[in-house]
Design an enzyme around this catalytic site. Structure first.
Site, PDB file in Angstrom:
ATOM      1  N   HIS A 173      -4.245   1.296   8.029  1.00 17.01           N
ATOM      2  CA  HIS A 173      -2.865   1.804   8.072  1.00 17.01           C
ATOM      3  C   HIS A 173      -2.712   2.979   7.088  1.00 17.01           C
ATOM      4  CE1 HIS A 173       1.692   1.124   7.952  1.00 17.01           C
ATOM      5  NE2 HIS A 173       1.483   1.849   6.865  1.00 17.01           N
ATOM      6  N   GLU A 174      -3.234   2.799   5.873  1.00 18.28           N
ATOM      7  CA  GLU A 174      -3.117   3.856   4.852  1.00 18.28           C
ATOM      8  C   GLU A 174      -3.935   5.083   5.234  1.00 18.28           C
ATOM      9  OE1 GLU A 174      -0.791   3.404   3.031  1.00 18.28           O
ATOM     10  OE2 GLU A 174      -0.644   1.223   3.017  1.00 18.28           O
ATOM     11  N   CYS A 189       6.060  -0.343   7.480  1.00 16.68           N
ATOM     12  CA  CYS A 189       5.710   0.871   6.732  1.00 16.68           C
ATOM     13  C   CYS A 189       6.913   1.306   5.920  1.00 16.68           C
ATOM     14  CB  CYS A 189       5.308   1.983   7.696  1.00 16.68           C
ATOM     15  SG  CYS A 189       4.843   3.513   6.853  1.00 16.68           S
ATOM     16  N   LEU A 190       6.667   1.661   4.661  1.00 14.96           N
ATOM     17  CA  LEU A 190       7.768   2.083   3.790  1.00 14.96           C
ATOM     18  C   LEU A 190       8.423   3.369   4.297  1.00 14.96           C
ATOM     19  CD1 LEU A 190       6.058   1.328   0.362  1.00 14.96           C
ATOM     20  CD2 LEU A 190       7.899   0.018   1.465  1.00 14.96           C
ATOM     21  N   GLN A 235       3.180   9.902   1.341  1.00 16.20           N
ATOM     22  CA  GLN A 235       4.471   9.212   1.415  1.00 16.20           C
ATOM     23  C   GLN A 235       5.402   9.597   0.260  1.00 16.20           C
ATOM     24  OE1 GLN A 235       2.527   5.194   2.301  1.00 16.20           O
ATOM     25  NE2 GLN A 235       4.425   5.032   3.476  1.00 16.20           N
ATOM     26  N   HIS A 277      -2.199   7.437   7.473  1.00 15.53           N
ATOM     27  CA  HIS A 277      -1.258   8.344   6.797  1.00 15.53           C
ATOM     28  C   HIS A 277      -1.949   9.650   6.388  1.00 15.53           C
ATOM     29  CE1 HIS A 277       2.508   6.122   6.408  1.00 15.53           C
ATOM     30  NE2 HIS A 277       1.889   5.053   5.960  1.00 15.53           N
ATOM     31  N   GLY A 307       0.845  -1.200   0.000  1.00 14.73           N
ATOM     32  CA  GLY A 307       0.000   0.000   0.000  1.00 14.73           C
ATOM     33  C   GLY A 307       0.873   1.239   0.000  1.00 14.73           C
TER      34      GLY A 307
HETATM   35  O1  GNR Z   1       4.077  -2.647   2.547  1.00 12.85           O
HETATM   36  C1  GNR Z   1       3.446  -2.504   3.584  1.00 12.85           C
HETATM   37  N1  GNR Z   1       3.134  -3.592   4.332  1.00 12.85           N
HETATM   38  C2  GNR Z   1       2.257  -3.563   5.399  1.00 12.85           C
HETATM   39  C3  GNR Z   1       2.235  -4.645   6.258  1.00 12.85           C
HETATM   40  C4  GNR Z   1       1.360  -4.664   7.313  1.00 12.85           C
HETATM   41  C5  GNR Z   1       0.500  -3.628   7.532  1.00 12.85           C
HETATM   42  C6  GNR Z   1       0.520  -2.523   6.693  1.00 12.85           C
HETATM   43  C7  GNR Z   1       1.383  -2.497   5.632  1.00 12.85           C
HETATM   44  S1  GNR Z   1       1.383  -1.132   4.570  1.00 12.85           S
HETATM   45  C8  GNR Z   1       3.049  -1.142   4.029  1.00 12.85           C
HETATM   46  C9  GNR Z   1       3.274  -0.087   2.971  1.00 12.85           C
HETATM   47  C10 GNR Z   1       3.080   1.278   3.583  1.00 12.85           C
HETATM   48  O2  GNR Z   1       3.883   1.818   4.286  1.00 12.85           O
HETATM   49  N2  GNR Z   1       1.936   1.853   3.376  1.00 12.85           N
HETATM   50  O3  GNR Z   1       1.663   3.045   3.927  1.00 12.85           O
HETATM   51 NI    NI Z   2       2.816   3.096   5.769  1.00 15.46          NI
END
Ligand code: GNR
Ligand code: NI
Length: 180
Positions: free
Chosen positions: A147-148, A105-106, A58, A151, A53
């Site tokens: 999670h997204e 998270c990236l 980001q 952000h 995601g």
């Molecule tokens: O790549 C991602 N893996 C992930 C694993 C578990 C819960 C959420 C994520 S999202 C993350 C990519 C990212 O940072 N998205 O904002």
């Molecule tokens: Ni993230």
């Protein structure tokens, strides 16, 4: 005739402690070609990373735009892409039941921690044409969408941890960067 649109681009991903990650993103009001270019760049950046995601902030764009691809294995073992775009997403009816997921998270590279979130939600969002969709979600999709969506409010998964755990994660990241 179709003009040259500039093609897709991998854009740099912002990482902690970049203050731009704390921005509250603003709603998309115009569903135009610039939005399509942004989404194409987001997919290319997410697949390159790789991640499941990505939120527009980001890559430094404070708009309420998300891309997700949970990518599953096909019959032949090859990954099958399932790209999904969420514009102006909202969460409805979060379940009382919660689940733990070991999130990454990236923007917090190579760090993982258990985060508790509602197990199921209903999501409402718009697509690239501005059309509204609504669907129930569970499992990894529910976790990833939440999670997204965080952000978009300037919140990272580490903000759900205790101060001690958050500091441990940030220290480890600092150490890894120094070693690199
Ligand atoms: O790549 C991602 N893996 C992930 C694993 C578990 C819960 C959420 C994520 S999202 C993350 C990519 C990212 O940072 N998205 O904002
Ligand atoms: Ni993230």
């Amino acid at each position: 005739m179709q003009s040259y649109l500039g093609g897709m681009a991998i854009r740099p991903i912002l990482e902690v402690p970049d203050p731009r990650l704390k921005t509250v993103s603003t709603r998309v009001e115009t569903f135009d070609d610039d939005l399509r270019t942004l989404v194409a760049d987001m997919f290319e950046t997410m697949y390159d990373a790789p991640g499941i995601g990505l939120a527009a902030i980001q890559i430094g764009v404070p708009k309420r735009v998300l891309v997700i691809d949970l990518q599953h294995e096909g019959e032949d073992g090859e990954p099958v892409r399932t790209p999904q775009v969420f514009i102006n997403p909202e969460i409805l009816d979060p379940s009382d039941e919660h689940t733990l997921y070991n999130e990454g998270c990236l923007s917090v590279p190579d760090q993982y921690a258990e985060v508790e979130r509602p197990s199921t939600i209903r999501a409402r969002w718009q697509d690239l044409d501005g059309k509204v969709h609504e669907e129930p979600m569970d499992g990894l999709m529910a976790t990833c969408l939440q999670h997204e969506m965080d952000h978009l409010e300037g919140v990272l998964f580490i903000d759900h941890l205790s101060r001690l755990k958050r500091q441990m994660v940030l220290k480890k990241l600092e150490k890894l960067r120094k070693a690199a």
